[in-house]
Scaffold this active site. Structure first.
Site, PDB file in Angstrom:
ATOM      1  N   SER A   1       0.826  -1.211   0.000  1.00  0.00           N
ATOM      2  CA  SER A   1       0.000   0.000   0.000  1.00  0.00           C
ATOM      3  C   SER A   1       0.858   1.256   0.000  1.00  0.00           C
ATOM      4  O   SER A   1       0.347   2.360  -0.092  1.00  0.00           O
ATOM      5  CB  SER A   1      -0.902   0.018   1.234  1.00  0.00           C
TER       6      SER A   1
ATOM      7  N   HIS B   1      -2.753  -2.631  -5.824  1.00  0.00           N
ATOM      8  CA  HIS B   1      -3.079  -2.167  -4.480  1.00  0.00           C
ATOM      9  C   HIS B   1      -4.574  -2.247  -4.277  1.00  0.00           C
ATOM     10  O   HIS B   1      -5.312  -1.366  -4.733  1.00  0.00           O
ATOM     11  CB  HIS B   1      -2.552  -0.742  -4.276  1.00  0.00           C
TER      12      HIS B   1
ATOM     13  N   GLU C   1      -5.685   0.408  -7.201  1.00  0.00           N
ATOM     14  CA  GLU C   1      -4.590   1.245  -7.727  1.00  0.00           C
ATOM     15  C   GLU C   1      -3.606   0.297  -8.406  1.00  0.00           C
ATOM     16  O   GLU C   1      -3.060  -0.607  -7.767  1.00  0.00           O
ATOM     17  CB  GLU C   1      -3.896   2.003  -6.592  1.00  0.00           C
TER      18      GLU C   1
ATOM     19  N   ASN D   1      -3.503   7.157  -0.658  1.00  0.00           N
ATOM     20  CA  ASN D   1      -3.002   7.306   0.721  1.00  0.00           C
ATOM     21  C   ASN D   1      -2.108   8.534   0.852  1.00  0.00           C
ATOM     22  O   ASN D   1      -2.030   9.155   1.902  1.00  0.00           O
ATOM     23  CB  ASN D   1      -2.235   6.055   1.143  1.00  0.00           C
TER      24      ASN D   1
END
Ligand code: T1G
Length: 696
Positions: free
Chosen positions: A416, A437, A449, A487
C-alpha cells in the site's frame, strides 16, 4: 428504404414502417437522432402505405439515454419533447423494439410508444439519478402509472436496470421477442395491433395505479425514512420522490411541469455537473495513453496469492468470483486454514443475504487450494504477494518467486505504500513486476490502484488493467511514490485533522464538518472503527502521542468501547470528556493556545492540502490525469460523488481561492501548506485542472 438523415432510415415492411436508428456507440438521443426519429415519423404518418410503425436501433443497444456529451451546449435539432409528442399523438400505432439497454431518455421514448417488445437479454432503466438528474422526459410521471409508485420510486432512485422478463411482468413490456429476430417480431406485433384494431394505448391516460396510491402519504414517508442514509446529501433522489408524489396526487400535465422544473434545477446544479464529470472520468481512467498498440494482453487463468490474512483472502475472492482458480500460500498451517475458512464464511454471509446460492459457494470454493510451499506457484499466470508491509520480507519473497515462477508470469505486490521499484529490483524480471493495491475489504472495495514500476512492461500494464475490469474493479494507473495517489492525499487530511484538535477543534467537530461535507465518516470515528492500535506496541508505547496515551488507557476504539469517542452498548459514539481533557493537556504541553476554530477553517485546512497534493502528484506524473485522482478518492475513500472528487472540487471552489488559502495557511501554520508549482502555474495562466487533460 427511405434515408431520413445520417442516422435514421424508414423502411416499409409488410405495411409497417420500420424506423432504424444508427448512432454508435449507444444510439444516444443526440440532435441527429431526435431529428431522425421526428422526420421518419412525419414520413410514416404521411405515407398511406404504412399502417403502423416500429422504432428500433442498430448496433449494441436501443437508445441508452440523452446524449450526455450535449449537456451544457446550446440546444440543436428537434426537442425531445417534440419527438415524444409525434410518437404519442401518432394516429398510427408505434411499437418500440428494444435490445441492449433502453435507458433514461431511451426508455422515456419507448414509454410514449403505444406498445413495447424486447429480447430476453434487454434491460430497461431510468438511471438519471447516477448523473445527479431525474428522468426529465416524462419518466417520473409515466413509470408510476405502469409499475405503481413503490416500484417506480425504487427503480428511479436506484437507477437499477430491470431485466426484460421482470419488465414484462410489471407491464413495462408487452411481449418478449426471439433473441435473434427482434425486428421480425416487432413488425408482427405492429401488424397484429392494426389487424386486431387494438387501441392506441397512451400511458399518460392510465391512472389506476397512481389513483390507488392517492391518500397514502405513508408510501413516501416510509420510503424517505428507509433511504435517508443512502440519499444523504444527494439532491436528485429527493426530487424524484417529490415527482412521484406529484404523479399520484396531480393531473399528469401538472406533474410533468414539476418534473421539468426540477430537472432544470438539477441540470444547472453543481451536483449533476460533478456526477456527469465522474461518469466520464470513471471511463477515462481505463485509457492509458502511450501504451504500445501491440502490447499483448496476457492470459490470466490461474492466480497465486501469498498470504492468507484479511487482504490475501479478500484478494483471492475477486478471482474465485469470476471463475479463476486460486492457490494461496502461507507460512503456517493454522494461518492458511484460517484464511480458507474466512473465504468460505464470507461467501456464506453473502448467501445469507440471498445474494449467492449454496451451489455457487461450492463452485467457487472448488477453485481454491492452499499450501505452505511457494513452489506450487511455479505455473501460475499471476502471483499476488499480500504479506505484511516489510520491505525485506517482500524482497525475499520476490527473489524466490523470480526463481520459481514460469517465464511470462506477472509478479504483483499488494503493497500500500512501499517502493515497488525496490521490490522489483529483487528479481531478474522487473518488467513483469507491478503493484495491485487493493483496498480493504479487498472483496468489496471497488478501487484498485495499479502501480506501474519504472520498468513494468506495457503488456503487464495492459493485462492488469483488463484483469481489473474482469474482476469488477475500478482501476486507476498510478506511479511509484509514498502512498501512491490515494493514501498520499489521505496523509494530508489526517495531518491537518490531528493538528486541528491541538488548536481547539475537538475530534467530534472535525468529524462533523467532514461528515456534513459528504464523507461517510470523519477521520476520528474512522480511527475508532479501524482500531487506534494499528501498529501500536504496548511494550514500546511511551505516552508520546495522543494515540499512544489512548491505547495505553485501553481506549483502542469501538472494539474496546472507547477511543476518541465513548461508545454505549449499541456502539453509538458519544464525545468523551476524558479525551477532551487529554487533548487539552497535550495541547498545553505543546504550547498551543486553544482557540475557536470555525467549521470553514476545519474544512479548508483538511480539503485544500488534498487538492494541493493532487497538483503535486500531477506535476510528478504519478497520475495520468486530474480526473484519475478523483476516481481514486470517490471509489477508495468515500469522497461524495456529488462533489466530483478533490480536483473537481478545487476547480469548483476556484483555484485562485485555494491558492490564496494555502498561502495564508503557510504563513500562519508552516511549510506543509506550501503551494504546488502546478497550482501556482494554473492560477497564473487562468486555467484549472480540467484544462489539463481535455478528453484524454
Ligand atoms: N451519452 C453519451 N455517451 C454515452 C452515453 C450517453 N448517455 N452512455 C454511454 N456513452 C458512451 C460512453 O461514454 C462510452 O464512450 C461508450 O458510450 C460506451 O459506454 C432526458 C436527461 C449504456 C450501459 O445514464 O450506463 O437520458 O468511452 O463504456 O459498459 O431523462 O454506457 O467509448 O468514447 O459505459 O457497454 C441517461 C449511461 C442519460 C446511461 C453501456 N442514460 N450509460 O455500458 O459501455 S440522461 C444513462 C451507461 C437522460 C433523460 C435524461 C452505459 C451503458 P467511449 P460504456 P458499456
Amino acid at each position: 428504404m427511405k434515408t431520413i438523415n445520417n442516422v435514421a432510415t424508414l423502411t416499409n415492411v409488410n405495411g409497417v414502417g420500420v424506423i432504424a436508428i444508427n448512432f454508435p456507440p449507444v444510439n444516444a438521443l443526440s440532435a441527429s437522432v431526435r431529428d431522425g426519429i421526428h422526420g421518419a415519423m412525419q414520413a410514416a404518418i404521411a405515407d398511406p402505405a404504412i399502417d403502423a410503425v416500429v422504432l428500433r436501433c442498430e448496433g449494441s443497444t436501443f437508445i441508452a439515454g440523452a446524449d450526455i456529451t450535449e449537456f451544457g451546449k446550446p440546444p440543436a435539432g428537434v426537442s425531445l419533447g417534440e419527438v415524444q409528442r409525434i410518437l404519442e399523438e401518432s394516429p398510427k400505432p408505434v411499437v418500440a423494439a428494444i435490445h441492449g439497454t433502453a435507458l433514461g431518455g431511451g426508455l422515456e421514448v419507448a414509454l410514449v410508444c403505444h406498445y413495447r417488445i424486447a429480447v430476453p437479454t434487454a434491460r430497461l432503466g431510468l438511471p438519471e439519478v447516477n448523473i445527479g438528474l431525474l428522468p426529465g422526459a416524462g419518466g417520473t410521471q409515466r413509470l408510476p402509472r405502469i409499475v405503481g409508485p413503490e416500484a417506480a420510486l425504487e427503480m428511479m432512485t436506484s437507477g437499477a436496470h430491470v431485466r426484460a422478463k421482470d419488465a414484462l411482468q410489471s407491464g413495462l413490456l408487452d411481449e418478449l421477442a426471439p433473441e435473434d429476430d427482434l425486428s421480425g417480431a416487432a413488425v408482427a406485433l405492429a401488424r397484429r395491433v392494426v389487424d386486431e384494431k387494438r387501441p392506441l394505448r397512451k400511458i399518460r391516460d392510465q391512472n389506476e395505479k397512481v389513483e390507488a396510491a392517492r391518500g397514502h402519504p405513508e408510501i413516501f414517508a416510509k420510503f424517505r425514512q428507509a433511504n435517508a442514509k443512502k440519499f444523504r446529501g444527494f439532491e436528485a433522489p429527493k426530487k424524484i420522490i417529490e415527482c412521484v408524489e406529484a404523479a399520484v396526487n396531480l393531473p399528469i400535465d401538472e406533474g410533468l411541469q414539476l418534473e421539468r422544473k426540477y430537472f432544470m434545477e438539477l441540470m444547472k446544479g453543481d451536483q449533476s455537473a460533478a456526477q456527469r464529470y465522474y461518469f466520464f472520468a470513471s471511463r477515462q481512467a481505463w485509457n492509458v495513453p502511450g501504451l504500445a498498440k501491440d502490447a499483448a494482453v496476457l492470459p490470466v487463468q490461474s492466480v497465486g496469492v501469498i498470504g492468507a490474512g484479511t487482504m490475501g483472502a479478500g484478494i483471492a475472492m475477486n478471482f474465485l468470483n469470476v471463475g479463476i482458480p486460486v492457490h494461496i500460500v502461507e507460512t503456517r498451517q493454522e494461518a492458511l486454514d484460517r484464511g480458507l475458512k474466512t473465504i468460505r464464511t464470507n461467501y456464506e454471509n453473502t448467501a445469507k443475504k440471498g445474494r449467492l446460492t449454496a451451489q455457487a459457494i461450492e463452485e467457487r470454493m472448488a477453485l481454491l487450494t492452499g499450501s505452505l510451499d511457494l513452489q506450487n506457484l511455479s505455473d501460475m499466470d499471476l502471483v499476488i504477494e499480500a504479506v505484511f508491509e516489510n520491505m525485506d520480507v517482500k524482497k525475499d519473497i520476490f527473489g524466490r518467486l523470480d526463481r520459481i515462477c514460469k517465464a511470462g508470469a506477472i509478479l504483483a505486490s499488494n503493497t500500500s505504500a512501499l517502493d515497488l521499484n525496490e521490490i522489483a529490483s529483487a528479481t531478474s524480471r522487473p518488467e513483469a513486476v507491478i503493484g495491485l493495491h487493493f483496498f480493504s475489504p479487498a472483496n468489496v472495495m471497488k478501487l484498485l490502484e495499479v502501480v506501474r514500476g519504472a520498468k513494468t512492461s506495457d503488456s503487464v500494464i495492459a493485462t492488469s488493467m483488463q484483469l481489473a475490469k474482469k474482476i469488477g474493479k475500478v482501476a486507476v494507473l498510478v506511479g511509484v511514490c509514498p502512498g501512491f495517489v490515494g493514501n498520499r492525499i489521505l496523509g494530508q487530511r489526517q495531518r491537518e485533522a490531528n493538528a486541528l484538535i491541538m488548536e481547539g477543534a475537538m475530534p467530534w467537530a472535525v468529524d462533523r464538518v467532514l461528515y456534513d461535507f459528504g464523507f461517510p465518516m470523519g477521520p476520528f470515528a474512522m480511527s475508532d472503527l479501524a482500531g487506534l492500535d494499528l501498529g501500536w506496541s504496548k511494550e514500546k508505547s511511551s505516552s508520546s502521542t495522543l494515540r499512544e496515551v489512548l491505547c495505553e488507557m485501553d481506549r483502542r476504539g469501538q472494539k474496546t468501547g472507547a477511543g476518541f469517542y465513548d461508545y454505549d452498548e449499541k456502539r453509538t459514539a458519544v464525545p468523551s470528556p476524558v479525551v477532551e481533557e487529554i487533548i487539552q493537556r497535550f495541547a498545553q504541553k505543546q504550547g498551543k493556545q486553544a482557540r475557536k476554530v470555525s467549521d470553514e477553517e476545519i474544512l479548508e485546512r483538511c480539503i485544500y492540502p488534498m487538492i494541493n497534493e493532487g497538483a503535486k502528484i500531477l506535476e510528478e506524473g504519478m497520475a495520468i490525469r486530474a480526473s484519475d485522482i478523483d476516481v481514486v478518492w470517490v471509489n477508495g475513500y468515500g469522497w461524495p460523488v456529488y462533489r466530483g472528487g478533490p480536483m473537481f472540487y478545487g476547480d469548483l471552489v476556484g483555484l485562485p481561492k485555494v491558492l490564496a488559502k494555502m498561502k495564508e495557511f503557510e504563513a500562519s501554520h508552516g511549510p506543509q501548506f506550501k503551494p504546488a508549482k502546478l497550482l501556482e502555474e494554473l492560477v497564473a495562466s487562468g486555467r484549472q485542472f480540467s484544462d489539463l487533460n481535455p478528453g484524454k
